[in-house]
Design an enzyme around this catalytic site. Structure first.
Site, PDB file in Angstrom:
ATOM      1  N   ASP A   1     -13.682  21.680  -2.333  1.00 38.04           N
ATOM      2  CA  ASP A   1     -14.232  22.816  -3.060  1.00 38.04           C
ATOM      3  C   ASP A   1     -14.142  22.670  -4.572  1.00 38.04           C
ATOM      4  O   ASP A   1     -13.237  23.217  -5.204  1.00 38.04           O
ATOM      5  CB  ASP A   1     -13.545  24.098  -2.579  1.00 38.04           C
ATOM      6  CG  ASP A   1     -13.790  24.295  -1.095  1.00 38.04           C
ATOM      7  OD1 ASP A   1     -14.958  24.426  -0.710  1.00 38.04           O
ATOM      8  OD2 ASP A   1     -12.819  24.272  -0.324  1.00 38.04           O
TER       9      ASP A   1
ATOM     10  N   ILE B   1       0.775  11.581  -2.914  1.00 37.37           N
ATOM     11  CA  ILE B   1       1.626  10.526  -2.325  1.00 37.37           C
ATOM     12  C   ILE B   1       1.251   9.169  -2.912  1.00 37.37           C
ATOM     13  O   ILE B   1       2.035   8.240  -2.861  1.00 37.37           O
ATOM     14  CB  ILE B   1       1.529  10.473  -0.784  1.00 37.37           C
ATOM     15  CG1 ILE B   1       0.115  10.130  -0.305  1.00 37.37           C
ATOM     16  CG2 ILE B   1       2.033  11.753  -0.149  1.00 37.37           C
ATOM     17  CD1 ILE B   1       0.052   9.679   1.150  1.00 37.37           C
ATOM     18  N   ASP B   2       0.031   9.050  -3.467  1.00 35.12           N
ATOM     19  CA  ASP B   2      -0.448   7.737  -3.936  1.00 35.12           C
ATOM     20  C   ASP B   2       0.219   7.302  -5.252  1.00 35.12           C
ATOM     21  O   ASP B   2       0.178   6.126  -5.597  1.00 35.12           O
ATOM     22  CB  ASP B   2      -1.971   7.779  -4.167  1.00 35.12           C
ATOM     23  CG  ASP B   2      -2.725   8.261  -2.953  1.00 35.12           C
ATOM     24  OD1 ASP B   2      -2.198   8.122  -1.838  1.00 35.12           O
ATOM     25  OD2 ASP B   2      -3.846   8.781  -3.108  1.00 35.12           O
TER      26      ASP B   2
ATOM     27  N   ARG C   1       6.384 -11.400  17.267  1.00 34.52           N
ATOM     28  CA  ARG C   1       5.008 -11.022  16.894  1.00 34.52           C
ATOM     29  C   ARG C   1       4.830 -10.942  15.382  1.00 34.52           C
ATOM     30  O   ARG C   1       5.787 -10.798  14.630  1.00 34.52           O
ATOM     31  CB  ARG C   1       4.693  -9.625  17.454  1.00 34.52           C
ATOM     32  CG  ARG C   1       4.272  -9.659  18.899  1.00 34.52           C
ATOM     33  CD  ARG C   1       4.055  -8.243  19.391  1.00 34.52           C
ATOM     34  NE  ARG C   1       3.521  -8.280  20.740  1.00 34.52           N
ATOM     35  CZ  ARG C   1       3.623  -7.271  21.602  1.00 34.52           C
ATOM     36  NH1 ARG C   1       4.249  -6.160  21.266  1.00 34.52           N
ATOM     37  NH2 ARG C   1       3.091  -7.374  22.796  1.00 34.52           N
TER      38      ARG C   1
ATOM     39  N   GLU D   1      -4.296   0.543   2.351  1.00 36.17           N
ATOM     40  CA  GLU D   1      -5.637   0.831   2.893  1.00 36.17           C
ATOM     41  C   GLU D   1      -6.769   0.399   1.952  1.00 36.17           C
ATOM     42  O   GLU D   1      -7.886   0.146   2.402  1.00 36.17           O
ATOM     43  CB  GLU D   1      -5.771   2.326   3.199  1.00 36.17           C
ATOM     44  CG  GLU D   1      -5.642   3.210   1.951  1.00 36.17           C
ATOM     45  CD  GLU D   1      -5.777   4.697   2.225  1.00 36.17           C
ATOM     46  OE1 GLU D   1      -5.919   5.103   3.392  1.00 36.17           O
ATOM     47  OE2 GLU D   1      -5.739   5.473   1.240  1.00 36.17           O
TER      48      GLU D   1
ATOM     49  N   ARG E   1      -0.214  -7.533  15.860  1.00 35.66           N
ATOM     50  CA  ARG E   1      -0.447  -6.112  16.148  1.00 35.66           C
ATOM     51  C   ARG E   1      -0.459  -5.305  14.855  1.00 35.66           C
ATOM     52  O   ARG E   1       0.226  -5.659  13.915  1.00 35.66           O
ATOM     53  CB  ARG E   1       0.649  -5.551  17.054  1.00 35.66           C
ATOM     54  CG  ARG E   1       0.667  -6.145  18.437  1.00 35.66           C
ATOM     55  CD  ARG E   1      -0.588  -5.768  19.205  1.00 35.66           C
ATOM     56  NE  ARG E   1      -0.684  -6.546  20.423  1.00 35.66           N
ATOM     57  CZ  ARG E   1      -0.135  -6.177  21.584  1.00 35.66           C
ATOM     58  NH1 ARG E   1       0.535  -5.061  21.666  1.00 35.66           N
ATOM     59  NH2 ARG E   1      -0.269  -6.944  22.644  1.00 35.66           N
TER      60      ARG E   1
ATOM     61  N   GLN F   1       2.523   9.879   6.805  1.00 41.04           N
ATOM     62  CA  GLN F   1       3.094   9.705   5.460  1.00 41.04           C
ATOM     63  C   GLN F   1       3.118  10.990   4.651  1.00 41.04           C
ATOM     64  O   GLN F   1       3.777  11.079   3.633  1.00 41.04           O
ATOM     65  CB  GLN F   1       2.254   8.671   4.674  1.00 41.04           C
ATOM     66  CG  GLN F   1       2.532   7.268   5.092  1.00 41.04           C
ATOM     67  CD  GLN F   1       1.356   6.338   4.786  1.00 41.04           C
ATOM     68  OE1 GLN F   1       1.414   5.575   3.855  1.00 41.04           O
ATOM     69  NE2 GLN F   1       0.303   6.410   5.600  1.00 41.04           N
TER      70      GLN F   1
HETATM   71  O1  F6P Z   1      -4.670  10.907  -1.735  1.00 42.83           O
HETATM   72  C1  F6P Z   1      -3.826  11.091  -0.652  1.00 42.83           C
HETATM   73  C2  F6P Z   1      -4.383  10.442   0.584  1.00 42.83           C
HETATM   74  O2  F6P Z   1      -3.449  10.632   1.639  1.00 42.83           O
HETATM   75  C3  F6P Z   1      -4.737   8.986   0.427  1.00 42.83           C
HETATM   76  O3  F6P Z   1      -3.620   8.140   0.430  1.00 42.83           O
HETATM   77  C4  F6P Z   1      -5.685   8.791   1.567  1.00 42.83           C
HETATM   78  O4  F6P Z   1      -6.587   7.749   1.316  1.00 42.83           O
HETATM   79  C5  F6P Z   1      -6.428  10.106   1.624  1.00 42.83           C
HETATM   80  O5  F6P Z   1      -5.606  11.052   0.963  1.00 42.83           O
HETATM   81  C6  F6P Z   1      -6.731  10.584   3.011  1.00 42.83           C
HETATM   82  O6  F6P Z   1      -7.516  11.720   2.911  1.00 42.83           O
HETATM   83  P1  F6P Z   1      -7.785  12.715   4.147  1.00 42.83           P
HETATM   84  O7  F6P Z   1      -6.578  13.569   4.298  1.00 42.83           O
HETATM   85  O8  F6P Z   1      -8.987  13.459   3.758  1.00 42.83           O
HETATM   86  O9  F6P Z   1      -7.969  11.869   5.363  1.00 42.83           O
END
Ligand code: F6P
Length: 365
Positions: free
Chosen positions: A79, A142-143, A178, A238, A283, A291
């Site tokens: 929003d 968190i980033d 593994r 990621e 794996r 997280q």
């Molecule tokens: O910015 C925080 C975060 O958790 C990122 O680490 C992640 O890429 C994204 O938000 C995930 O977003 P959503 O909660 O929309 O899946």
């Protein structure tokens, strides 16, 4: 001291994050106990501000919140009131509805708006400040990728959870000989992977800031085998990508201002590695929203409390249009104009990458 402030409002925007409730609690307690301000909280971030949907926050409402993850005010990462989706003449259109929000603040007699959020949410906070609204920002994510602050709240909880996941993967990886991959969040910044990788004793850390060469990962796995270690733990962010490839997009959330959701690199890497490491299984575990959920760690409870109290102090000092931050171990503030557009990333030649390399961790570069 700002004498004319009587009522303040809070909102939480963007993805939720451990410590949001602790900030709400600290702001509310500090504002009521020290200055006698009235406090309200808009629900679902800026959407609540647009719809004038709020709750009163008092000492009873915030009692017991210091440890609780999530946000009692709810949140939304869709929003943006400067580019908001509305229905007009039976059609869905995008419109700047920020004036409605300004009017709602006036109507409720709100003197100052405290915005708790990351990059997207604080960009709107800056834009409201440009429109003359008295705004204070609190850095959440968190980033840990926001500029102007050494640390955002939520990050320490996320790395604790990722580190525990790596500890748990170690025992099962060792039992089965593994290769175990842990994919963690962080968008385009590798702070979660880097710090959990060091704390959780990963052998390979893959970051968005250092594109990887898969052959270097294989070399590390073989080196460990020669040294008698038949398992290998890899943590991958990621937002990571191979030297000759692209990031993996999990999803496009088309009605979000930042529509790309990353994810999938861990499973891609597992499939690619299995073709090259024939004698062992690979794996992948994707840690995902674990997280961000659950209990807030001790460091974040304290940091959130410091930030919440500091936000109220900035109001008292009349330092509007700014965001509280941490420089070293000092709570400070910076202008929202400086914060926005200055996102941080891991420095590939910085101290943490260097100490990781010196202790034998590979970045596959
Ligand atoms: O910015 C925080 C975060 O958790 C990122 O680490 C992640 O890429 C994204 O938000 C995930 O977003 P959503 O909660 O929309 O899946």
């Amino acid at each position: 001291m700002t004498k004319d402030i009587k009522k303040i409002a809070l909102l939480t925007g963007g993805g939720d994050c451990p410590g949001l409730n602790a900030v709400i609690r600290a702001v509310t307690k500090s504002a009521i106990l020290n200055y006698g301000y009235e406090v309200i909280g808009y629900k679902f971030g800026y959407r609540g501000l647009y719809n004038n949907d709020f709750i009163k926050l008092d000492l009873a409402t915030v009692s017991g919140l210091v440890s609780k993850g999530g946000t009692i005010l709810y949140s939304s990462n869709k929003d943006n009131l400067f580019d908001y989706t509305v229905e007009e003449d039976g059609k869905t259109v995008k419109k700047d509805v920020s004036d409605v929000a300004v009017e709602n603040l006036k109507k409720e007699g709100v003197d100052v708006l405290i915005v708790i959020g990351g990059d997207g949410t604080l960009t709107s906070a800056r834009d409201f400040s440009r429109k003359g609204v008295k705004v204070i920002g609190v850095p959440k994510t968190i980033d840990n990728d926001l500029g102007s602050t050494d640390i955002t709240f939520g990050f320490n909880t996320a790395i604790d959870i990722a580190t525990e996941a790596l500890d748990r993967l170690h025992t099962t990886a060792e039992s089965h000989h593994r290769i175990m991959i842990l994919e963690v969040m962080g968008r385009n910044a590798g702070f979660i992977a880097l710090e959990s990788g060091i704390a959780g004793s990963a052998s390979v850390i893959i970051l968005p800031e250092i594109p990887y060469d898969i052959n270097k990962i294989v070399q590390k796995i073989e080196e460990r085998k020669r040294n008698g270690y038949l398992f290998t733990i890899i943590v991958v962010s990621e937002g990571a990508k191979p030297k000759d490839g692209e990031v993996v997009v999990a999803k496009i959330v088309s009605d979000s201002p930042d529509p790309i959701r990353l994810g999938g690199i861990g499973n891609k890497l597992a499939a690619d590695l299995e073709k090259l490491v024939k004698d062992r299984e690979v794996r992948c575990t994707v840690l995902g929203h674990l997280q961000r959920g659950g209990t807030t760690c001790t460091v974040d409870r304290i940091l959130s409390t410091r930030y919440g109290v500091a936000a109220v102090e900035l109001i008292n000092e009349g330092k509007f249009g700014s965001m509280v931050c941490l420089k070293g171990n000092e709570v400070s503030y910076d202008s929202l104009e400086n914060v926005i557009g200055n996102n941080k990333q891991v420095d590939p030649s910085g101290e943490l990458v260097t100490i990781a390399k010196k202790t034998g961790i590979s970045f596959a570069d």
